[in-house]
Scaffold this active site. Sequence first.
Site, PDB file in Angstrom:
ATOM      1  N   TRP A 119      10.035 -77.397   7.077  1.00 58.13           N
ATOM      2  CA  TRP A 119       9.348 -76.581   7.635  1.00 58.13           C
ATOM      3  C   TRP A 119       8.864 -76.202   6.443  1.00 58.13           C
ATOM      4  CZ3 TRP A 119       6.915 -74.608  11.215  1.00 58.13           C
ATOM      5  CH2 TRP A 119       6.764 -74.070  11.523  1.00 58.13           C
ATOM      6  N   ARG A 134      12.852 -76.810  -6.087  1.00 56.71           N
ATOM      7  CA  ARG A 134      12.865 -76.979  -7.605  1.00 56.71           C
ATOM      8  C   ARG A 134      13.035 -79.149  -7.953  1.00 56.71           C
ATOM      9  NH1 ARG A 134      19.524 -75.708  -5.119  1.00 56.71           N
ATOM     10  NH2 ARG A 134      18.612 -76.642  -3.020  1.00 56.71           N
ATOM     11  N   LYS A 178      19.590 -68.634  18.957  1.00 59.16           N
ATOM     12  CA  LYS A 178      18.714 -69.889  19.324  1.00 59.16           C
ATOM     13  C   LYS A 178      19.320 -70.663  18.286  1.00 59.16           C
ATOM     14  CE  LYS A 178      15.849 -71.136  16.261  1.00 59.16           C
ATOM     15  NZ  LYS A 178      15.144 -72.763  16.060  1.00 59.16           N
ATOM     16  N   ASP A 226      11.780 -70.328  21.876  1.00 57.08           N
ATOM     17  CA  ASP A 226      11.900 -70.860  21.025  1.00 57.08           C
ATOM     18  C   ASP A 226      13.613 -71.790  21.608  1.00 57.08           C
ATOM     19  OD1 ASP A 226      11.790 -71.919  18.135  1.00 57.08           O
ATOM     20  OD2 ASP A 226      12.304 -69.646  17.355  1.00 57.08           O
ATOM     21  N   SER A 278      16.093 -81.319  17.447  1.00 56.25           N
ATOM     22  CA  SER A 278      17.057 -80.235  16.870  1.00 56.25           C
ATOM     23  C   SER A 278      18.007 -80.590  16.265  1.00 56.25           C
ATOM     24  CB  SER A 278      17.352 -79.667  18.262  1.00 56.25           C
ATOM     25  OG  SER A 278      18.258 -78.488  18.121  1.00 56.25           O
ATOM     26  N   ARG A 279      18.246 -80.190  14.631  1.00 52.35           N
ATOM     27  CA  ARG A 279      19.283 -80.427  13.776  1.00 52.35           C
ATOM     28  C   ARG A 279      20.448 -79.924  14.233  1.00 52.35           C
ATOM     29  NH1 ARG A 279      16.095 -78.426   9.134  1.00 52.35           N
ATOM     30  NH2 ARG A 279      14.833 -79.045   9.952  1.00 52.35           N
ATOM     31  N   GLU A 330      21.665 -74.844  10.233  1.00 54.99           N
ATOM     32  CA  GLU A 330      21.537 -72.852   9.711  1.00 54.99           C
ATOM     33  C   GLU A 330      22.455 -72.353  11.375  1.00 54.99           C
ATOM     34  OE1 GLU A 330      19.401 -71.538   7.903  1.00 54.99           O
ATOM     35  OE2 GLU A 330      17.911 -71.404   7.233  1.00 54.99           O
TER      36      GLU A 330
END
Length: 331
Positions: A15, A35, A194, A247, A257-258, A284
């Site tokens: 993202w 990082r 969501k 969404d 979609s993970r 997430e």
Amino acid sequence: MNKSPKFAVIGGGSWATAIAKMLCVNLDEIAWYMRNQSAIDHIKTQKHNPNYLSSVEFDTKKLRLTSDINEAVAYADYIIFAIPSAFLNAELEKLTVSLKDKVIFSAIKGIVPETFLIVGEHFNKKYDIPFENIGVITGPCHAEEVALERLSYLTIACGDSDKAKVVANILSSNYIKTKISDDIIGTEYAAMLKNIYAIAAGIAHGLGYGDNFQSVIMSNSIREMKKFIKKVHKMKRNINDSAYLGDLLVTGYSVFSRNRMFGNMIGKGYTVKSAMMEMSMVAEGYYAVKSAYKLNQEYKAQTPIIDAVYQILYEGKEAKAVFKKLTEKLD
């Protein structure tokens, strides 16, 4: 604030890479913190992120790449955070540069586990950043489709409409359409919730439920989302807008979609640990469901889907048995 604000992206994932691509359409230069120094070195020489959206080629003259978050923050007027919410606190603890007078936009669709707060509230309460300097980038927009330049829609929410317009204009292109909103809290909670419902959809698929039941899960999810958000932050909003319903649908149904993928693995019998190890990206919703469940102890909204996912992921209950009970509560 000058007329041409400087932008920085914080994060090195898919993202963050998609947002950097969008910004580079309309800006001559952006700062980009990640990082991984080896990824930075790769982008400088090969012009693409080796780990995420590797098909996206960058004009490296436009990128101020750095592995020092302070360098990126010091450079920018507007800072877009696009890292998994579970890692946000650790990154912020590296800061020695002040966030005062910076405009913070969250592209994080999750909740900060250390504080049980959505990202905007976290910045407000922990860093004393006023809500007029905090915004949210949300909507049905998968990074993979941004990479392919497929038409996508974003909602830019901020208490200060002028700042929302600045970000909306910068992100707009022939394949990105934007609109602004003043519902910072609602859009961010929707973006977090969501992911939980997408896990539920994935679990259902993994258990062998068909398309008919998937539609029932989705229709019940949007109503459950509406009840939850209304308890948290009551204001006039259209839950059918793309920032909420749109969404939810794309996250619940898309092959990109993970969270749905994670849920599907759980439904097929994977343990949480084994599912996480097999996935290369963070789901997430795993962190969000614990936060939403705990928050709802206070708000007491009727959330049978959130409760079911929590029982499976955190109480170790059998998905098949939990979903059998859940089917009796849906309509």
